[in-house]
Design an enzyme around this catalytic site. Structure first.
Site, PDB file in Angstrom:
ATOM      1  N   ARG A 149       0.822  -1.220   0.000  1.00  0.00           N
ATOM      2  CA  ARG A 149       0.000   0.000   0.000  1.00  0.00           C
ATOM      3  C   ARG A 149       0.851   1.262   0.000  1.00  0.00           C
ATOM      4  NH1 ARG A 149      -2.268  -3.295   3.800  1.00  0.00           N
ATOM      5  NH2 ARG A 149      -4.318  -4.140   3.338  1.00  0.00           N
ATOM      6  N   ASP A 169       9.674  -7.065  -4.615  1.00  0.00           N
ATOM      7  CA  ASP A 169       8.581  -7.540  -3.757  1.00  0.00           C
ATOM      8  C   ASP A 169       8.161  -8.900  -4.286  1.00  0.00           C
ATOM      9  OD1 ASP A 169       6.136  -8.134  -2.500  1.00  0.00           O
ATOM     10  OD2 ASP A 169       5.691  -5.998  -2.221  1.00  0.00           O
ATOM     11  N   CYS A 227      10.863   4.567   6.111  1.00  0.00           N
ATOM     12  CA  CYS A 227       9.691   5.045   6.864  1.00  0.00           C
ATOM     13  C   CYS A 227       8.775   3.845   7.135  1.00  0.00           C
ATOM     14  CB  CYS A 227       8.950   6.126   6.092  1.00  0.00           C
ATOM     15  SG  CYS A 227       9.898   7.646   5.912  1.00  0.00           S
ATOM     16  N   ALA A 228       9.332   2.629   7.150  1.00  0.00           N
ATOM     17  CA  ALA A 228       8.504   1.426   7.346  1.00  0.00           C
ATOM     18  C   ALA A 228       8.655   0.912   8.772  1.00  0.00           C
ATOM     19  CB  ALA A 228       8.882   0.365   6.329  1.00  0.00           C
ATOM     20  N   ARG A 229       9.710   0.157   9.012  1.00  0.00           N
ATOM     21  CA  ARG A 229       9.957  -0.366  10.349  1.00  0.00           C
ATOM     22  C   ARG A 229      11.443  -0.437  10.626  1.00  0.00           C
ATOM     23  NH1 ARG A 229       5.933   0.935  11.618  1.00  0.00           N
ATOM     24  NH2 ARG A 229       4.262  -0.034  12.816  1.00  0.00           N
ATOM     25  N   ASP A 253      12.570   7.311   9.714  1.00  0.00           N
ATOM     26  CA  ASP A 253      11.450   7.689  10.587  1.00  0.00           C
ATOM     27  C   ASP A 253      11.223   6.637  11.667  1.00  0.00           C
ATOM     28  OD1 ASP A 253       9.167   9.323  11.303  1.00  0.00           O
ATOM     29  OD2 ASP A 253       7.894   7.769  10.419  1.00  0.00           O
ATOM     30  N   GLU A 258      12.456   2.088  19.901  1.00  0.00           N
ATOM     31  CA  GLU A 258      11.800   3.404  19.966  1.00  0.00           C
ATOM     32  C   GLU A 258      11.298   3.635  21.385  1.00  0.00           C
ATOM     33  OE1 GLU A 258       8.862   3.790  16.865  1.00  0.00           O
ATOM     34  OE2 GLU A 258      10.311   3.397  15.295  1.00  0.00           O
ATOM     35  N   HIS A 277       9.227   8.752  14.289  1.00  0.00           N
ATOM     36  CA  HIS A 277       8.079   7.936  13.862  1.00  0.00           C
ATOM     37  C   HIS A 277       6.846   8.815  13.607  1.00  0.00           C
ATOM     38  CE1 HIS A 277       6.429   3.559  14.143  1.00  0.00           C
ATOM     39  NE2 HIS A 277       5.714   4.256  13.287  1.00  0.00           N
ATOM     40  N   GLY A 279       5.484   9.248  10.469  1.00  0.00           N
ATOM     41  CA  GLY A 279       4.883   8.939   9.170  1.00  0.00           C
ATOM     42  C   GLY A 279       3.376   9.050   9.142  1.00  0.00           C
ATOM     43  N   ALA A 280       2.730   8.628  10.218  1.00  0.00           N
ATOM     44  CA  ALA A 280       1.261   8.623  10.244  1.00  0.00           C
ATOM     45  C   ALA A 280       0.699   9.835  10.982  1.00  0.00           C
ATOM     46  CB  ALA A 280       0.768   7.347  10.911  1.00  0.00           C
TER      47      ALA A 280
END
Ligand code: NAD
Ligand code: MLT
Length: 309
Positions: A149, A169, A227-229, A253, A258, A277, A279-280
């Site tokens: 996504r 992927d 910016c994922a994990r 990010d 963390e 963190h 991103g959201a």
């Protein structure tokens, strides 16, 4: 029923649960015995990435029906333990995708044009115009690891800014990649071809350490954005690669631990840009994920299907 919220979510989600007649309690930055006490009579638990929902927590929560993750990643939730305790785990996989993609684009430009570094110098009174020579993204190759996504939204945005797209992927079809203007390739080829590499996989046993010293060497001269994990990229190897000039820079990010510890080697490297963190962290995304998770909790309480379980 009691709904315990242990990481901050938007008020709209809390209001939706209260309007449905439930008792919503918040307990932020609570750990150990205090967390176990707070969850002991809860029927639902709502978290973001801050709370570790481990086996001990499930054992302390005999009434628990559902854990709602107001966001995408469920790597902070022990899914096996949830299954053993008959607890539903649901997430909100759509609400923050655009926010995460936009943050990735912002981080790409931040590192390509040294925006945080130049900003800090100017705020400190230095006009360092002659010291920053940036890189344009136009006509460069963007390597995307994880074309799900968020990866797809990043592909659309940076593709429209003139980047060539090559993606790794193993679970995405050629047709979808083609629709996005991306070429699928194996990881080695993506690393060799990319000028910028952006990571968008979940953190799983398969992806942990996926980008280590060897892979960073293959990306020689490039930029890495994550910016994922945290945990997908080997942080000490990344800090060393940027410090030694193997990579031109990195923008992160997310981190293996963390909040990022003060002694992280990443903090000492000039060309590593970091955000905590975020991103959201947009109003729209937070409202989306909070209301989505509230709806799923209401569905679970009503014994109706829970869509993102
Ligand atoms: P998604 O599940 O839609 O996409 C993940 C993609 O990774 C899938 O296409 C999957 O096939 C692929 N993948 C899985 N294993 C892989 C592997 N070994 N190699 C290559 N690709 C692999 O997830 P998403 O919604 O796009 O989210 C992506 C990541 O971004 C997640 O880790 C999520 O937690 C994170 N995220 C972070 C923020 C933030 O605040 N920084 C916000 C949203 C999402
Ligand atoms: C997510 O996986 O959705 C992100 O970590 C966003 C967050 O909740 O901060």
């Amino acid at each position: 029923m009691k709904v315990l919220v242990t990481d901050p979510i938007a008020d709209a989600g809390i209001e939706r649960l209260r309007e449905a007649g439930h008792d919503v309690e918040t307990a932020y930055e609570v750990e150990g015995d205090a967390l176990h006490e707070a969850v002991s009579d809860a029927s639902a638990l709502v978290v973001r990435s801050g709370t570790q929902v481990d086996r001990d927590l499930f054992e302390a929560a005999p009434e628990l029906v559902i854990v709602g993750r107001a966001g995408i990643g469920v790597d902070n939730i022990d899914i096996d333990a949830a299954t053993d305790h008959g607890v539903i785990v649901a997430n909100a996989p759509d609400g923050n995708v655009r926010a995460a993609a936009e943050h990735t684009v912002a981080m790409t430009f931040a590192i390509a044009r040294s925006i945080p570094q130049a900003h800090a110098r100017l705020k400190a009174g230095e006009w360092a115009k002659g010291e920053y020579l940036g890189t344009e993204v136009n006509n460069k190759t963007l390597g995307i690891v994880g074309l799900g996504r968020v990866g797809q939204e990043v592909a659309k945005r940076l593709g429209n800014l003139g980047m060539d797209l090559v993606a790794f992927d193993p679970y995405i079809g050629e047709e979808r990649a083609e629709q996005l203007g991306a070429e699928l390739a194996d990881l080695d080829e993506v690393l060799e071809r990319a000028d910028f590499l952006t990571v968008h996989t979940p953190l799983t046993p398969e992806t942990e350490g996926l980008i280590g010293e060897e892979e960073l060497a293959q990306l020689e001269g490039g930029y890495l954005i994550n910016c994922a994990r945290g945990g997908v990229v080997d942080e000490p190897a990344l800090a060393a690669a940027v410090e030694d000039g193997v990579l031109a820079g990195a923008a992160l990010d997310v981190f293996a631990e963390e909040p990022l510890p003060d002694d992280s080697p990443l903090l000492d490297v000039e060309d590593v840009v970091v955000t905590p963190h975020l991103g959201a962290s947009t109003e729209a995304a937070q409202e989306n994920v909070a209301t989505s998770i509230a709806d799923q909790i209401l569905a679970a309480f009503a014994e109706e299907p829970v869509v993102n379980a």
